[in-house]
Motif scaffolding. Structure first.
Motif, PDB file in Angstrom:
ATOM      1  N   LEU A  68      -7.335   4.665   1.478  1.00  0.00           N
ATOM      2  CA  LEU A  68      -7.641   4.914   3.072  1.00  0.00           C
ATOM      3  C   LEU A  68      -6.982   6.105   3.657  1.00  0.00           C
ATOM      4  O   LEU A  68      -7.652   7.090   4.292  1.00  0.00           O
ATOM      5  CB  LEU A  68      -7.204   3.504   4.064  1.00  0.00           C
ATOM      6  CG  LEU A  68      -7.579   3.692   5.490  1.00  0.00           C
ATOM      7  CD1 LEU A  68      -9.042   3.900   5.622  1.00  0.00           C
ATOM      8  CD2 LEU A  68      -6.765   2.497   6.072  1.00  0.00           C
ATOM      9  N   ARG A 119      -3.166  -3.952   6.290  1.00  0.00           N
ATOM     10  CA  ARG A 119      -2.658  -3.783   5.347  1.00  0.00           C
ATOM     11  C   ARG A 119      -0.990  -3.480   5.481  1.00  0.00           C
ATOM     12  O   ARG A 119      -0.645  -2.758   6.674  1.00  0.00           O
ATOM     13  CB  ARG A 119      -3.021  -2.550   4.390  1.00  0.00           C
ATOM     14  CG  ARG A 119      -4.405  -2.969   3.822  1.00  0.00           C
ATOM     15  CD  ARG A 119      -4.099  -3.854   2.734  1.00  0.00           C
ATOM     16  NE  ARG A 119      -5.392  -4.320   1.944  1.00  0.00           N
ATOM     17  CZ  ARG A 119      -6.325  -5.341   2.412  1.00  0.00           C
ATOM     18  NH1 ARG A 119      -5.952  -5.988   3.394  1.00  0.00           N
ATOM     19  NH2 ARG A 119      -7.274  -5.423   1.805  1.00  0.00           N
ATOM     20  N   SER A 132     -15.390   5.791   6.596  1.00  0.00           N
ATOM     21  CA  SER A 132     -16.313   4.553   6.805  1.00  0.00           C
ATOM     22  C   SER A 132     -14.971   3.421   6.956  1.00  0.00           C
ATOM     23  O   SER A 132     -14.342   3.383   5.977  1.00  0.00           O
ATOM     24  CB  SER A 132     -17.091   4.346   5.596  1.00  0.00           C
ATOM     25  OG  SER A 132     -18.020   5.198   5.837  1.00  0.00           O
ATOM     26  N   ARG A 138     -16.191  -4.174   1.730  1.00  0.00           N
ATOM     27  CA  ARG A 138     -15.924  -3.830   0.260  1.00  0.00           C
ATOM     28  C   ARG A 138     -15.777  -5.140  -0.337  1.00  0.00           C
ATOM     29  O   ARG A 138     -14.572  -5.926  -0.039  1.00  0.00           O
ATOM     30  CB  ARG A 138     -14.861  -2.674   0.285  1.00  0.00           C
ATOM     31  CG  ARG A 138     -14.606  -2.078  -1.054  1.00  0.00           C
ATOM     32  CD  ARG A 138     -13.557  -1.167  -1.295  1.00  0.00           C
ATOM     33  NE  ARG A 138     -12.329  -1.494  -1.061  1.00  0.00           N
ATOM     34  CZ  ARG A 138     -11.231  -0.679  -0.899  1.00  0.00           C
ATOM     35  NH1 ARG A 138     -11.397   0.496  -0.943  1.00  0.00           N
ATOM     36  NH2 ARG A 138      -9.864  -1.043  -0.780  1.00  0.00           N
ATOM     37  N   ASP A 186     -11.715  -7.284  -0.839  1.00  0.00           N
ATOM     38  CA  ASP A 186     -10.705  -7.024   0.100  1.00  0.00           C
ATOM     39  C   ASP A 186     -10.017  -8.148   0.828  1.00  0.00           C
ATOM     40  O   ASP A 186     -10.885  -8.791   1.480  1.00  0.00           O
ATOM     41  CB  ASP A 186     -11.282  -6.123   1.007  1.00  0.00           C
ATOM     42  CG  ASP A 186     -10.908  -4.640   0.539  1.00  0.00           C
ATOM     43  OD1 ASP A 186     -10.457  -4.233  -0.339  1.00  0.00           O
ATOM     44  OD2 ASP A 186     -11.762  -3.722   1.223  1.00  0.00           O
ATOM     45  N   ASN A 237       0.935  -1.110  -0.016  1.00  0.00           N
ATOM     46  CA  ASN A 237       0.042   0.096  -0.105  1.00  0.00           C
ATOM     47  C   ASN A 237       0.963   1.259  -0.031  1.00  0.00           C
ATOM     48  O   ASN A 237       1.311   1.651   1.027  1.00  0.00           O
ATOM     49  CB  ASN A 237      -1.170   0.056   1.369  1.00  0.00           C
ATOM     50  CG  ASN A 237      -2.050  -1.022   0.859  1.00  0.00           C
ATOM     51  OD1 ASN A 237      -1.645  -2.119   0.849  1.00  0.00           O
ATOM     52  ND2 ASN A 237      -3.262  -0.604   0.900  1.00  0.00           N
TER      53      ASN A 237
HETATM   54  N1  UFG Z   1     -10.863   1.125   3.588  1.00  0.00           N
HETATM   55  C1  UFG Z   1     -11.831   1.412   4.437  1.00  0.00           C
HETATM   56  N2  UFG Z   1     -12.480   2.496   4.248  1.00  0.00           N
HETATM   57  C2  UFG Z   1     -12.088   3.386   3.078  1.00  0.00           C
HETATM   58  C3  UFG Z   1     -11.182   3.001   2.041  1.00  0.00           C
HETATM   59  C4  UFG Z   1     -10.485   1.994   2.211  1.00  0.00           C
HETATM   60  O1  UFG Z   1     -11.848   0.764   5.590  1.00  0.00           O
HETATM   61  O2  UFG Z   1     -12.870   4.426   3.014  1.00  0.00           O
HETATM   62  C5  UFG Z   1      -9.845   0.012   3.769  1.00  0.00           C
HETATM   63  C6  UFG Z   1      -9.901  -1.131   2.492  1.00  0.00           C
HETATM   64  O3  UFG Z   1     -10.989  -1.897   2.750  1.00  0.00           O
HETATM   65  C7  UFG Z   1      -8.809  -1.755   2.831  1.00  0.00           C
HETATM   66  C8  UFG Z   1      -7.749  -0.669   3.463  1.00  0.00           C
HETATM   67  O4  UFG Z   1      -8.658   0.225   4.048  1.00  0.00           O
HETATM   68  O5  UFG Z   1      -8.864  -2.755   3.973  1.00  0.00           O
HETATM   69  C9  UFG Z   1      -6.809  -0.108   2.531  1.00  0.00           C
HETATM   70  O6  UFG Z   1      -7.642   0.169   1.204  1.00  0.00           O
HETATM   71  P1  UFG Z   1      -6.850   1.242   0.044  1.00  0.00           P
HETATM   72  O7  UFG Z   1      -8.058   1.343  -0.815  1.00  0.00           O
HETATM   73  O8  UFG Z   1      -6.311   2.210   0.565  1.00  0.00           O
HETATM   74  O9  UFG Z   1      -5.977   0.108  -0.364  1.00  0.00           O
HETATM   75  P2  UFG Z   1      -6.122  -1.383  -1.031  1.00  0.00           P
HETATM   76  O10 UFG Z   1      -5.434  -2.262  -0.004  1.00  0.00           O
HETATM   77  O11 UFG Z   1      -7.481  -1.822  -1.356  1.00  0.00           O
HETATM   78  O12 UFG Z   1      -5.278  -1.408  -2.311  1.00  0.00           O
HETATM   79  C10 UFG Z   1      -4.050  -1.369  -2.484  1.00  0.00           C
HETATM   80  C11 UFG Z   1      -3.507  -0.571  -3.802  1.00  0.00           C
HETATM   81  C12 UFG Z   1      -4.090  -1.104  -4.924  1.00  0.00           C
HETATM   82  C13 UFG Z   1      -3.871  -2.757  -4.924  1.00  0.00           C
HETATM   83  C14 UFG Z   1      -4.191  -3.531  -3.655  1.00  0.00           C
HETATM   84  C15 UFG Z   1      -3.963  -4.914  -3.634  1.00  0.00           C
HETATM   85  O13 UFG Z   1      -3.958   0.624  -3.549  1.00  0.00           O
HETATM   86  O14 UFG Z   1      -3.430  -0.792  -6.081  1.00  0.00           O
HETATM   87  O15 UFG Z   1      -3.515  -2.810  -2.724  1.00  0.00           O
HETATM   88  O16 UFG Z   1      -4.764  -5.654  -2.956  1.00  0.00           O
HETATM   89  F1  UFG Z   1      -4.214  -3.282  -5.900  1.00  0.00           F
END
Ligand code: UFG
Length: 328
Positions: free
Chosen positions: A189, A220, A205, A281, A284, A169
């Motif tokens: 996030l 993460r 959220s 979501r 995830d 991340n």
């Molecule tokens: N989350 C929330 N609320 C929000 C946004 C995110 O609870 O408003 C949570 C997500 O569910 C997740 C964590 O925070 O558990 C991190 O979410 P992000 O969207 O910041 O990042 P991701 O882990 O989903 O995504 C990252 C990279 C992507 C990549 C992915 C691999 O940004 O490019 O990891 O799983 F594909």
């Protein structure tokens, strides 16, 4: 000879290009500006070109002697990729294949590729090793894995050597506060929590509170964007040195839950943050933590901003000074 940074006006691309400029490398930015920002370009030459435009791309390679390419140009929203897989295959696979074709014609034999933890899907082990199973659970991860496979065959056929970096991340902003994260829409996030702290949105959220983790929220591995940027430079140096291809994870090897990230952000900003518990979501995984031992051992990568509060602090500084991102 120059280094071409495709997607150089984007978040991670602009931070990498800036590190290259600081190392006195000859930098060429290439970006179609659909997601990137012209104001993130801090020097060097800039071309507004789409990687799918073969003729324009050939012209860039004709006008410059390009030693290596670092390719960041891609769409990266997991949810969007599920709804619009064709758009993702066209842009993330089609465009990179086009770039490889033009590199091959021009005789450019080094590429550093932006890959992702999403190539693994549900992890087999924690922390995740590069040798673990890759079974993406969304088109975004599939497109990145497809390019990794194409790179393997391009190496064999044309001798194009690659380093593929699988980011966990990415977060934070440049220490100077000059460049930072500006996505529309923002889905990540840390910037969303900061928006809630700064009153740009009502609340943050939490997506799911019933995961099998210590506090029920997803865990993460957050890595500072400048530490990511420096790994690209080490990757270019590796390609210059030993002409072999490799795949590396990039994370800090430490997981933080969503609640912990909110807590750290409250401490760093000293501001109240309204939190809402929401549904999970889709897509995830519960826990994603990298083992980055391989890149530490082989390339001597050493993160400078590994601490989560430092990561959040640099992001906070950027958000405070650029409340509307690059539109200021
Ligand atoms: N989350 C929330 N609320 C929000 C946004 C995110 O609870 O408003 C949570 C997500 O569910 C997740 C964590 O925070 O558990 C991190 O979410 P992000 O969207 O910041 O990042 P991701 O882990 O989903 O995504 C990252 C990279 C992507 C990549 C992915 C691999 O940004 O490019 O990891 O799983 F594909």
């Amino acid at each position: 000879m120059a280094i071409l940074v495709a997607g150089g006006a984007g978040y991670i691309g602009s931070h990498t290009a800036l590190e290259l400029l600081e190392k006195k490398e000859d930098v060429i930015y290439l970006d179609n500006l659909t997601k990137g920002h012209k104001d993130a370009v801090m020097g060097g030459k800039f071309y507004q070109v789409d990687l799918l435009d073969t003729e324009a791309l050939r012209k860039v390679f004709r006008e410059n002697e390009i030693e290596a390419v670092i390719d960041f140009a891609a769409f990266s929203l997991v949810g969007e990729s599920v709804n619009e897989p064709i758009k993702y295959y066209q842009n993330n696979v089609g465009a990179t294949i086009n770039l490889l074709k033009v590199m091959q014609e021009a005789g450019t034999k080094k590429i550093v590729f932006s890959s992702t933890a999403a190539t693994y899907g549900e992890p087999e082990n924690v922390p995740i090793l590069e040798s673990d199973r890759t079974e993406p659970t969304n088109p975004y991860g599939e497109t990145k894995l497809a390019v990794e496979k194409a790179l393997k065959w391009a190496d064999r056929a044309y001798g194009i050597k690659y380093v593929s970096l699988r980011y966990f991340n990415a977060a934070g902003a440049h220490i100077s506060g000059k460049i930072g994260e500006d996505h529309t829409p923002e889905t990540h996030l840390i910037p969303l929590i900061l928006d809630a702290a700064l009153g740009k949105r009502e609340s943050i959220s939490i997506f799911g509170t019933d995961y099998p983790t210590q506090d029920g929220t997803c865990v993460r591995d957050y890595i500072h964007v400048t530490d990511l940027a420096n790994a690209h430079i080490l990757a270019v140096e590796k390609l210059r040195r030993d002409h072999t291809s490799a795949v590396y994870n990039l994370g800090n090897g430490k997981g933080f839950s969503v609640r912990e990230v909110i807590h750290v952000t409250k401490e760093v900003t000293g501001l109240p943050i309204k939190v809402i518990e929401a549904e999970r979501r889709a897509g995830d995984p519960a826990v994603l933590i990298a083992s980055s031992d391989k890149i530490k051992k082989e390339l001597g990568w050493n993160p400078r901003f590994a601490d989560l509060s430092t990561i959040v602090e640099t992001a906070f500084r950027w958000h405070q000074s650029h409340p509307n991102g690059y539109e200021n």
